[in-house]
Design a protein around this motif. Structure first.
Motif, short mmCIF file in Angstrom:
data_model
loop_
_atom_site.label_atom_id
_atom_site.label_comp_id
_atom_site.label_asym_id
_atom_site.label_seq_id
_atom_site.Cartn_x
_atom_site.Cartn_y
_atom_site.Cartn_z
N ARG A 45 -4.92 6.00 6.64
CA ARG A 45 -5.59 7.22 7.07
C ARG A 45 -6.80 6.89 7.95
O ARG A 45 -7.01 7.55 8.97
CB ARG A 45 -6.04 8.04 5.87
N VAL A 46 -7.59 5.90 7.55
CA VAL A 46 -8.76 5.52 8.34
C VAL A 46 -8.34 5.01 9.72
O VAL A 46 -8.91 5.40 10.74
CB VAL A 46 -9.60 4.45 7.58
N VAL A 47 -7.32 4.16 9.76
CA VAL A 47 -6.85 3.62 11.03
C VAL A 47 -6.30 4.74 11.91
O VAL A 47 -6.56 4.78 13.12
CB VAL A 47 -5.80 2.51 10.80
N ASP A 48 -5.54 5.67 11.32
CA ASP A 48 -5.02 6.79 12.10
C ASP A 48 -6.15 7.64 12.66
O ASP A 48 -6.11 8.08 13.80
CB ASP A 48 -4.09 7.65 11.25
N GLY A 49 -7.18 7.89 11.84
CA GLY A 49 -8.31 8.69 12.30
C GLY A 49 -9.06 8.00 13.42
O GLY A 49 -9.40 8.62 14.43
N ASP A 67 0.24 -2.91 -8.30
CA ASP A 67 1.08 -2.28 -7.28
C ASP A 67 0.55 -0.89 -6.93
O ASP A 67 0.46 -0.52 -5.75
CB ASP A 67 2.52 -2.19 -7.77
N PHE A 68 0.19 -0.10 -7.94
CA PHE A 68 -0.34 1.24 -7.71
C PHE A 68 -1.65 1.16 -6.92
O PHE A 68 -1.87 1.92 -5.97
CB PHE A 68 -0.57 1.93 -9.07
N ILE A 82 -4.76 1.72 -1.78
CA ILE A 82 -5.63 1.10 -0.77
C ILE A 82 -4.95 1.14 0.59
O ILE A 82 -5.58 1.45 1.61
CB ILE A 82 -6.00 -0.34 -1.18
N VAL A 83 -3.66 0.87 0.63
CA VAL A 83 -2.92 0.91 1.89
C VAL A 83 -2.91 2.32 2.47
O VAL A 83 -3.09 2.51 3.68
CB VAL A 83 -1.49 0.36 1.70
N SER A 84 -2.70 3.31 1.62
CA SER A 84 -2.67 4.69 2.14
C SER A 84 -4.04 5.10 2.68
O SER A 84 -4.13 5.76 3.71
CB SER A 84 -2.20 5.66 1.06
#
Length: 97
Positions: free
Chosen positions: A72-76, A60-61, A66-68
């Motif tokens: 960030r990559v997608v937002d950038g 889970d951690f 990985i999701v965070s």
């Protein structure tokens, strides 16, 4: 004949009730034994699941991290693409004026 039935039928009914009571007691004891066995199995499964909780917490951690990172990559990338198109749109508006 009626006096015979009046004495014979209660004896038969009492005999059948005694048999029914014995069968009920036997079924009750068997069901208690079965429930005890089921309780042991459930406790064993619960203990085994508890040992896997650490592994699931680690997974889970890891997936959260990985999701965070991918967010960030997608937002950038989307911000960069948005700026490129916004810049082109401003150029086309300036050329029209």
């Amino acid at each position: 004949m009626i006096s015979f039935l009046q004495t014979f039928l209660p004896i038969v009914i009492y005999f059948l009730l005694i048999i029914l009571l014995i069968v009920g007691i036997i079924l009750g004891v068997r069901s208690i034994q079965t429930l005890n066995k089921i309780d042991k199995v459930v406790d064993d499964v619960n203990d085994k699941v508890q040992t896997l909780n650490g592994f699931f917490n680690l997974i889970d951690f890891t997936t959260d991290k990985i999701v965070s990172i991918t967010d960030r990559v997608v937002d950038g990338v989307s911000g960069l693409i948005g700026r490129v198109f916004k810049h082109r749109h401003k150029k086309s508006d300036e050329e029209e004026e």
